[in-house]
Design a protein around this motif. Structure first.
Motif, PDB file in Angstrom:
ATOM      1  N   GLY A  72       0.824  -1.206   0.000  1.00  0.00           N
ATOM      2  CA  GLY A  72       0.000   0.000   0.000  1.00  0.00           C
ATOM      3  C   GLY A  72       0.858   1.254   0.000  1.00  0.00           C
ATOM      4  N   VAL A  73       0.381   2.268  -0.708  1.00  0.00           N
ATOM      5  CA  VAL A  73       1.090   3.550  -0.768  1.00  0.00           C
ATOM      6  C   VAL A  73       0.081   4.657  -0.479  1.00  0.00           C
ATOM      7  CG1 VAL A  73       2.358   5.173  -2.232  1.00  0.00           C
ATOM      8  CG2 VAL A  73       2.719   2.711  -2.492  1.00  0.00           C
ATOM      9  N   ILE A  74       0.467   5.592   0.379  1.00  0.00           N
ATOM     10  CA  ILE A  74      -0.369   6.754   0.645  1.00  0.00           C
ATOM     11  C   ILE A  74       0.524   7.982   0.611  1.00  0.00           C
ATOM     12  CG2 ILE A  74      -0.213   6.517   3.151  1.00  0.00           C
ATOM     13  CD1 ILE A  74      -3.158   7.510   3.245  1.00  0.00           C
ATOM     14  N   THR A  75       0.058   9.020  -0.071  1.00  0.00           N
ATOM     15  CA  THR A  75       0.799  10.271  -0.192  1.00  0.00           C
ATOM     16  C   THR A  75      -0.077  11.400   0.322  1.00  0.00           C
ATOM     17  OG1 THR A  75       1.921   9.447  -2.156  1.00  0.00           O
ATOM     18  CG2 THR A  75       1.992  11.807  -1.787  1.00  0.00           C
ATOM     19  N   CYS A  76       0.451  12.168   1.278  1.00  0.00           N
ATOM     20  CA  CYS A  76      -0.307  13.268   1.878  1.00  0.00           C
ATOM     21  C   CYS A  76       0.515  14.543   1.853  1.00  0.00           C
ATOM     22  CB  CYS A  76      -0.650  12.955   3.329  1.00  0.00           C
ATOM     23  SG  CYS A  76      -1.762  11.576   3.515  1.00  0.00           S
ATOM     24  N   ALA A  77      -0.197  15.653   1.903  1.00  0.00           N
ATOM     25  CA  ALA A  77       0.466  16.935   2.108  1.00  0.00           C
ATOM     26  C   ALA A  77       0.938  16.948   3.558  1.00  0.00           C
ATOM     27  CB  ALA A  77      -0.503  18.078   1.844  1.00  0.00           C
ATOM     28  N   ALA A  78       2.199  17.256   3.784  1.00  0.00           N
ATOM     29  CA  ALA A  78       2.768  17.179   5.142  1.00  0.00           C
ATOM     30  C   ALA A  78       2.774  18.534   5.829  1.00  0.00           C
ATOM     31  CB  ALA A  78       4.178  16.610   5.078  1.00  0.00           C
ATOM     32  N   THR A  79       1.718  19.284   5.661  1.00  0.00           N
ATOM     33  CA  THR A  79       1.628  20.590   6.302  1.00  0.00           C
ATOM     34  C   THR A  79       0.785  20.492   7.561  1.00  0.00           C
ATOM     35  OG1 THR A  79      -0.257  21.112   4.901  1.00  0.00           O
ATOM     36  CG2 THR A  79       1.897  21.875   4.147  1.00  0.00           C
ATOM     37  N   ALA A  80       1.106  21.304   8.542  1.00  0.00           N
ATOM     38  CA  ALA A  80       0.380  21.293   9.810  1.00  0.00           C
ATOM     39  C   ALA A  80      -1.013  21.888   9.599  1.00  0.00           C
ATOM     40  CB  ALA A  80       1.153  22.082  10.858  1.00  0.00           C
ATOM     41  N   PRO A  81      -2.077  21.071   9.756  1.00  0.00           N
ATOM     42  CA  PRO A  81      -3.428  21.549   9.499  1.00  0.00           C
ATOM     43  C   PRO A  81      -4.062  22.338  10.648  1.00  0.00           C
ATOM     44  CG  PRO A  81      -3.479  19.212   9.968  1.00  0.00           C
ATOM     45  CD  PRO A  81      -2.039  19.643  10.003  1.00  0.00           C
ATOM     46  N   ALA A  82      -3.373  22.492  11.770  1.00  0.00           N
ATOM     47  CA  ALA A  82      -3.920  23.241  12.906  1.00  0.00           C
ATOM     48  C   ALA A  82      -2.794  24.004  13.585  1.00  0.00           C
ATOM     49  CB  ALA A  82      -4.589  22.286  13.896  1.00  0.00           C
ATOM     50  N   ALA A  83      -3.149  25.107  14.215  1.00  0.00           N
ATOM     51  CA  ALA A  83      -2.149  25.981  14.828  1.00  0.00           C
ATOM     52  C   ALA A  83      -1.345  25.298  15.930  1.00  0.00           C
ATOM     53  CB  ALA A  83      -2.828  27.229  15.382  1.00  0.00           C
TER      54      ALA A  83
END
Length: 115
Positions: A46-57
């Motif tokens: 399995g492969v998963i690719t996500c944006a690695a940006t902090a979604p909360a302060a």
């Protein structure tokens, strides 16, 4: 030989991550982070690719990486379908909320758009 359940790499290249798993047969998961992307490859392929940006302060970049790796590892070892994480995002917690045992994530990492 290195015995580890998870390998962390400073590359988001799926080929590099798959090679890590091939060379280390005891590893269940290889996770790479680079260029604002987090990529995970499981032993099952399995492969998963996500944006690695902090979604909360409240989240730091380290919180995001740590939470994502923990969630991905548990899902991988349990044999759960990564498609649910792809659809709903990977839940992530900041250190404070994780230490308090919060069941509500601070945010979610969502599927990265193709480069």
């Amino acid at each position: 030989m290195t015995l580890a359940d998870v390998f962390l790499e400073s590359s988001a290249d799926v080929v590099v991550l798959r090679e890590l798993l091939r060379r280390h047969p005891y590893a269940e998961l290889a996770v790479g982070s680079a260029g604002g992307r987090l990529v995970a490859v499981t032993r099952a392929g399995g492969v998963i690719t996500c944006a690695a940006t902090a979604p909360a302060a409240c989240l730091t970049a380290e919180d995001v990486r740590r939470s994502a790796v923990e969630v991905l590892y548990v899902w991988s070892v349990a044999g759960l379908d990564l498609e649910l994480l792809r659809r709903n995002g990977i839940p992530v917690w900041c250190a404070r909320h994780r230490d308090r045992g919060s069941t509500v994530p601070c945010g979610r990492l969502h599927r990265a758009q193709p480069v």
